[in-house]
Design a protein around this motif. Structure first.
Motif, mmCIF file in Angstrom:
data_model
loop_
_atom_site.group_PDB
_atom_site.id
_atom_site.type_symbol
_atom_site.label_atom_id
_atom_site.label_comp_id
_atom_site.label_asym_id
_atom_site.label_seq_id
_atom_site.Cartn_x
_atom_site.Cartn_y
_atom_site.Cartn_z
ATOM 1 N N GLN A 356 0.866 -1.185 0.000
ATOM 2 C CA GLN A 356 0.000 0.000 0.000
ATOM 3 C C GLN A 356 0.901 1.233 0.000
ATOM 4 N N LEU A 357 0.558 2.205 -0.830
ATOM 5 C CA LEU A 357 1.283 3.481 -0.838
ATOM 6 C C LEU A 357 0.300 4.586 -0.479
ATOM 7 N N PHE A 358 0.584 5.288 0.610
ATOM 8 C CA PHE A 358 -0.264 6.393 1.065
ATOM 9 C C PHE A 358 0.388 7.713 0.652
ATOM 10 N N VAL A 359 -0.317 8.512 -0.125
ATOM 11 C CA VAL A 359 0.195 9.819 -0.538
ATOM 12 C C VAL A 359 -0.823 10.879 -0.141
ATOM 13 N N THR A 360 -0.350 11.928 0.539
ATOM 14 C CA THR A 360 -1.218 13.077 0.852
ATOM 15 C C THR A 360 -0.509 14.360 0.463
ATOM 16 N N THR A 361 -1.313 15.371 0.153
ATOM 17 C CA THR A 361 -0.779 16.688 -0.197
ATOM 18 C C THR A 361 -1.897 17.712 -0.016
ATOM 19 N N PRO A 362 -1.572 18.975 0.249
ATOM 20 C CA PRO A 362 -2.627 19.983 0.403
ATOM 21 C C PRO A 362 -3.415 20.181 -0.889
ATOM 22 N N ASP A 363 -4.703 20.393 -0.751
ATOM 23 C CA ASP A 363 -5.543 20.773 -1.892
ATOM 24 C C ASP A 363 -5.564 22.297 -1.953
ATOM 25 N N LYS A 364 -4.981 22.851 -3.003
ATOM 26 C CA LYS A 364 -4.857 24.309 -3.075
ATOM 27 C C LYS A 364 -6.207 25.005 -3.164
ATOM 28 N N ASP A 365 -7.246 24.298 -3.620
ATOM 29 C CA ASP A 365 -8.573 24.910 -3.719
ATOM 30 C C ASP A 365 -9.173 25.195 -2.341
ATOM 31 N N PHE A 366 -8.605 24.585 -1.311
ATOM 32 C CA PHE A 366 -9.102 24.828 0.045
ATOM 33 C C PHE A 366 -8.509 26.097 0.646
ATOM 34 N N ASN A 367 -7.425 26.599 0.068
ATOM 35 C CA ASN A 367 -6.698 27.725 0.666
ATOM 36 C C ASN A 367 -7.544 28.980 0.806
ATOM 37 N N VAL A 368 -8.552 29.117 -0.040
ATOM 38 C CA VAL A 368 -9.421 30.286 0.041
ATOM 39 C C VAL A 368 -10.097 30.364 1.413
ATOM 40 N N ASN A 369 -10.260 29.219 2.072
ATOM 41 C CA ASN A 369 -10.879 29.205 3.401
ATOM 42 C C ASN A 369 -9.942 29.724 4.485
ATOM 43 N N TYR A 370 -8.666 29.875 4.153
ATOM 44 C CA TYR A 370 -7.703 30.503 5.057
ATOM 45 C C TYR A 370 -7.448 31.961 4.650
ATOM 46 N N GLU A 371 -8.316 32.487 3.797
ATOM 47 C CA GLU A 371 -8.161 33.852 3.268
ATOM 48 C C GLU A 371 -6.855 34.000 2.488
ATOM 49 N N MET A 372 -6.432 32.921 1.830
ATOM 50 C CA MET A 372 -5.228 32.950 1.010
ATOM 51 C C MET A 372 -5.634 32.986 -0.454
ATOM 52 N N THR A 373 -4.870 33.722 -1.245
ATOM 53 C CA THR A 373 -5.197 33.846 -2.672
ATOM 54 C C THR A 373 -4.119 33.179 -3.528
ATOM 55 N N GLU A 374 -3.004 33.852 -3.695
ATOM 56 C CA GLU A 374 -1.953 33.317 -4.560
ATOM 57 C C GLU A 374 -0.899 32.542 -3.786
ATOM 58 N N LEU A 385 -1.328 21.480 -5.506
ATOM 59 C CA LEU A 385 -2.213 20.994 -6.559
ATOM 60 C C LEU A 385 -3.665 21.045 -6.116
ATOM 61 N N SER A 386 -4.540 21.247 -7.076
ATOM 62 C CA SER A 386 -5.956 21.036 -6.802
ATOM 63 C C SER A 386 -6.196 19.531 -6.731
ATOM 64 N N ASN A 387 -7.350 19.127 -6.261
ATOM 65 C CA ASN A 387 -7.650 17.703 -6.162
ATOM 66 C C ASN A 387 -7.635 17.042 -7.534
ATOM 67 N N SER A 388 -8.160 17.733 -8.550
ATOM 68 C CA SER A 388 -8.182 17.151 -9.906
ATOM 69 C C SER A 388 -6.763 17.023 -10.456
ATOM 70 N N GLU A 389 -5.902 17.993 -10.179
ATOM 71 C CA GLU A 389 -4.505 17.918 -10.637
ATOM 72 C C GLU A 389 -3.765 16.793 -9.918
ATOM 73 N N ILE A 394 -1.299 11.291 -10.075
ATOM 74 C CA ILE A 394 -1.226 9.920 -9.558
ATOM 75 C C ILE A 394 -1.614 8.912 -10.641
ATOM 76 N N ASN A 395 -2.663 9.217 -11.380
ATOM 77 C CA ASN A 395 -3.108 8.285 -12.432
ATOM 78 C C ASN A 395 -2.086 8.156 -13.556
ATOM 79 N N GLU A 396 -1.355 9.244 -13.804
ATOM 80 C CA GLU A 396 -0.327 9.227 -14.846
ATOM 81 C C GLU A 396 0.810 8.274 -14.477
ATOM 82 N N ILE A 397 1.164 8.191 -13.202
ATOM 83 C CA ILE A 397 2.326 7.423 -12.767
ATOM 84 C C ILE A 397 1.958 6.003 -12.330
ATOM 85 N N PHE A 398 0.784 5.870 -11.729
ATOM 86 C CA PHE A 398 0.406 4.570 -11.145
ATOM 87 C C PHE A 398 -0.846 4.011 -11.827
ATOM 88 N N PRO A 399 -0.694 2.959 -12.634
ATOM 89 C CA PRO A 399 -1.868 2.298 -13.217
ATOM 90 C C PRO A 399 -2.545 1.349 -12.216
#
Length: 425
Positions: A356-374, A385-389, A394-399
């Motif tokens: 099993q490989l567990f990968v996590t990373t921040p979803d940049k689309d959530f940052n607006v909830n911290y009053e962050m823009t750029e 990355l956004s969730n879609s990115e 992941i899909n590109e590297i791991f089939p």
């Protein structure tokens, strides 16, 4: 401490329930080892004063100077409760409450601005930096001016007397519970309910203030579950809160999915937070910890204190080639360039035999909830990355077979953390 309230509202004293014709406008009552005094200065100004006898708000009894009795946020909280508790009820019921001697309700009379000033207010937390107080970013009408050391001048402005007082109490609440130099305060359900009422009485408070309230004030999951529906109702259930903070939510998620019968490789382990949690849960398989930063001294300390003979510190990538077991890659990829992150994922794909490989990373689309823009969520992130990115990467590297998840609070379908569990080939 002196708290000054002013308003041009001709019903100002009526709203406060203060009668200038009673005892010449004075109100005195014992509070801890001192006395609180309420004083009608004029029809448009009211002062609250605390005179201490000895050490009412001093955490260190050996200190001869009880300066906290002049500036403590807890004192401000206690004083506002003592004088104005009748204004902390739920808006709908309070608005319809009739002030008997006026034969008018609060909606009819509490219609003008009110300001509150505290000349010396004590803050020794990270919530004031870069000349700005954290809550000022999220709630209008709150300003702090630095005086000397940890002392500030606090000014609050509200559209009504009720709003000003509720904002004031929230500032005192958050300041007290985030100060390093603070007296322990027992938090029962009544205390929580009272301040949830204040939060929900004020319109336009963003998600992050509620997040801070849950993480800083609530003491137990049981307490959280009891009040969770009220908090979510404020946002018309477009937000689903969890009790744990963003970091703890990631740990709980991954550790709940770990197979306790297989070894683990923690790639980018940091200070071994995942191992500590798994150890508490009874994990006994070999745990391989690797990080580019040398945290071996921490690993050695944990091994000695916890007698954790299953912890292995990995010095180089060569030692983990052909590793068989579960791999944790949590909050790692964003600390590299995007191309380096891809290379790292490919290296793990090609050089380990993960189950099993567990990968996590921040979803940049959530940052607006911290009053962050750029800006990125943390200064040491090279990309986010956004969730879609993230899914695309992941899909590109791991089939391989895989499952994607959102971890943490959910705000309109977006989570602070994107996660995936990738199964063996």
């Amino acid at each position: 401490m002196i708290i000054k309230l002013t308003s041009e509202n001709k019903y100002f004293l009526d709203i406060l329930y203060k009668n200038p014709n009673t005892d010449q406008g004075l109100y005195l009552k014992e509070l801890k080892n001192g006395i609180v005094i309420g004083n009608v200065v004029s029809a448009n100004e009211y002062h609250c004063v605390f005179l201490d006898g000895k050490h009412s708000y001093l955490p260190e009894e050996g200190n001869q100077i009880d300066f906290q009795s002049y500036c403590s946020p807890l004192l401000a909280l206690n004083m506002s409760t003592e004088f104005f508790n009748h204004l902390y009820k739920e808006n709908a019921s309070l608005s319809e409450t009739v002030i008997s001697w006026l034969d008018k309700n609060y909606n009819e009379v509490d219609t003008e601005k009110c300001t509150i000033e505290v000349a010396t207010f004590f803050i020794d937390s990270g919530w004031y930096k870069n000349d700005r107080y954290l809550l000022s970013k999220y709630i209008d009408g709150i300003s702090l001016n630095h005086k000397i050391g940890n002392n500030y001048e606090l000014n609050i402005e509200g559209k009504t007397v009720r709003e000003a007082l509720q904002k004031f109490s929230l500032v005192a609440l958050f300041s007290h519970f985030t100060n390093k130099y603070a007296v322990y305060t027992y938090i029962d359900d009544y205390f929580i309910q009272k301040h949830i009422t204040m939060l929900t009485n004020i319109s336009g408070i963003p998600y992050f203030v509620f997040y801070l309230f849950i993480k800083r004030i609530m003491r137990s999951p049981v307490q959280f579950e009891k009040f969770k529906p009220q908090l979510e109702a404020y946002f018309n259930s477009e937000i689903q809160f969890v009790f744990t903070d963003t970091h703890q939510s990631r740990k709980e998620f991954i550790c709940s999915q770990i197979n306790f019968e297989e070894p683990v490789l923690d790639f980018g382990c940091g200070e071994l937070q995942y191992f500590k949690l798994l150890l508490k849960k009874g994990f006994t398989q070999e745990y391989h910890a690797y990080d580019e930063v040398d945290f071996k001294h921490i690993a050695d300390k944990i091994t000695a204190i916890e007698n954790a003979d299953n912890l292995r510190w990995i010095e180089s990538l060569e030692e983990i080639k052909d590793f068989e077991g579960q791999v944790i890659l949590s909050e790692v990829i964003e600390h590299n360039s995007f191309e380096e992150a891809k290379e790292l994922l490919i290296w793990i794909r090609d050089n380990t035999n993960f189950t099993q490989l567990f990968v996590t990373t921040p979803d940049k689309d959530f940052n607006v909830n911290y009053e962050m823009t750029e800006e990125f969520r943390h200064d040491d992130h090279d990309f986010e990355l956004s969730n879609s990115e993230f899914r695309e990467l992941i899909n590109e590297i791991f089939p391989n077979p895989k499952s994607f998840y959102g971890v943490g609070d959910c705000v309109k379908g977006v989570y602070p953390t994107s996660a995936v569990i990738i199964q063996k080939k």
